[in-house]
Design a protein around this motif. Sequence first.
Motif, PDB file in Angstrom:
ATOM      1  N   LEU A   1       2.302  -2.202  -6.512  1.00 48.90           N
ATOM      2  CA  LEU A   1       2.368  -0.749  -6.340  1.00 48.90           C
ATOM      3  C   LEU A   1       1.281  -0.248  -5.396  1.00 48.90           C
ATOM      4  CD1 LEU A   1       3.690   1.900  -7.182  1.00 48.90           C
ATOM      5  CD2 LEU A   1       2.118   2.009  -9.111  1.00 48.90           C
ATOM      6  N   ILE A   2       0.044  -0.711  -5.583  1.00 44.67           N
ATOM      7  CA  ILE A   2      -1.058  -0.286  -4.712  1.00 44.67           C
ATOM      8  C   ILE A   2      -0.786  -0.684  -3.265  1.00 44.67           C
ATOM      9  CG2 ILE A   2      -3.495  -0.676  -4.160  1.00 44.67           C
ATOM     10  CD1 ILE A   2      -3.956  -0.990  -7.205  1.00 44.67           C
ATOM     11  N   SER A   3      -0.387  -1.934  -3.061  1.00 43.65           N
ATOM     12  CA  SER A   3      -0.147  -2.437  -1.702  1.00 43.65           C
ATOM     13  C   SER A   3       1.039  -1.741  -1.053  1.00 43.65           C
ATOM     14  CB  SER A   3       0.086  -3.950  -1.743  1.00 43.65           C
ATOM     15  OG  SER A   3      -1.013  -4.614  -2.325  1.00 43.65           O
TER      16      SER A   3
ATOM     17  N   GLY B   1       1.169  -7.764   0.040  1.00 40.61           N
ATOM     18  CA  GLY B   1      -0.037  -7.449  -0.716  1.00 40.61           C
ATOM     19  C   GLY B   1      -0.246  -8.432  -1.853  1.00 40.61           C
ATOM     20  N   ILE B   2       0.847  -8.834  -2.505  1.00 43.97           N
ATOM     21  CA  ILE B   2       0.772  -9.846  -3.558  1.00 43.97           C
ATOM     22  C   ILE B   2       0.283 -11.168  -2.979  1.00 43.97           C
ATOM     23  CG2 ILE B   2       2.169 -11.260  -5.123  1.00 43.97           C
ATOM     24  CD1 ILE B   2       3.920  -8.761  -5.573  1.00 43.97           C
TER      25      ILE B   2
ATOM     26  N   ALA C   1      -4.895  -4.107   1.364  1.00 43.75           N
ATOM     27  CA  ALA C   1      -4.957  -3.532   0.022  1.00 43.75           C
ATOM     28  C   ALA C   1      -4.866  -4.629  -1.034  1.00 43.75           C
ATOM     29  CB  ALA C   1      -3.829  -2.514  -0.171  1.00 43.75           C
ATOM     30  N   GLY C   2      -3.938  -5.570  -0.840  1.00 47.74           N
ATOM     31  CA  GLY C   2      -3.802  -6.676  -1.779  1.00 47.74           C
ATOM     32  C   GLY C   2      -5.043  -7.543  -1.811  1.00 47.74           C
TER      33      GLY C   2
ATOM     34  N   LEU D   1       0.160  -5.235   7.591  1.00 47.01           N
ATOM     35  CA  LEU D   1      -1.258  -5.577   7.653  1.00 47.01           C
ATOM     36  C   LEU D   1      -2.082  -4.764   6.650  1.00 47.01           C
ATOM     37  CD1 LEU D   1      -1.625  -5.916  11.524  1.00 47.01           C
ATOM     38  CD2 LEU D   1      -1.926  -7.753   9.857  1.00 47.01           C
ATOM     39  N   PHE D   2      -1.794  -3.474   6.565  1.00 52.31           N
ATOM     40  CA  PHE D   2      -2.549  -2.654   5.629  1.00 52.31           C
ATOM     41  C   PHE D   2      -2.159  -2.968   4.189  1.00 52.31           C
ATOM     42  CE2 PHE D   2      -3.799  -0.339   9.356  1.00 52.31           C
ATOM     43  CZ  PHE D   2      -5.027   0.208   9.016  1.00 52.31           C
ATOM     44  N   GLY D   3      -0.914  -3.376   3.953  1.00 57.45           N
ATOM     45  CA  GLY D   3      -0.528  -3.843   2.626  1.00 57.45           C
ATOM     46  C   GLY D   3      -1.305  -5.098   2.256  1.00 57.45           C
TER      47      GLY D   3
END
Length: 208
Positions: A84-86, A112-113, A167-168, A162-164
Amino acid sequence: MKDRQFRFTALIFSFFLALVFLGQTVYGWQPGFQAGVSPLWKFFTSFLGHSGPEHLFNNIFFIALFGSIYELMTDEKTLMGTFLISALVGNLTAFIFFPNSVIIGASGGAVGILAALAVYRPNKIGLVFGVPAPMWVVLLGYIALNLLGLGAENNVAYEAHLFGMFAGAAVGLYLRNSEERAQEDSENDLEEEEWRDRIRRWEEKWMM
């Protein structure tokens, strides 16, 4: 991490994403978000839909494979929280870089995972381009792939990927640091207990 039951959350969520895509195909439901056109709530459904079968398959592969390994290393709540965050960070990035485009796809959450797993357990074996490799190599491989894709004229939001990942990776670093601190605290407690035991034995021998 303490013992826990594996609940196949990554596989169940992958199946859910496939059902959402089936709903898109059969009923024409569009969960994507476009600024100034779509209602705001669709920003939060945009990472559940996909633009096509290949898009869906790629994300399901990442979530089912890396998500299952990550779930084994952590738990189902951490898995879904990381996704969810990513996903939110990735879609927000896509909105910033492509404000006039329709945002759709679970890619930010999926990668992100991968990134969280790579930072949390860098030596765990995964797959990069079909080749088994440590997760830190897997992460570098997919970062390089997305960096090469920047500026390409296609419908892939490499910036969001990339930003995901960033965040991950931040979530993975937090988990790793928390685990290391807990281990240090446990070692300190054991050392303190050992000294207390030595003092107690000394007192029993010489002062009683």
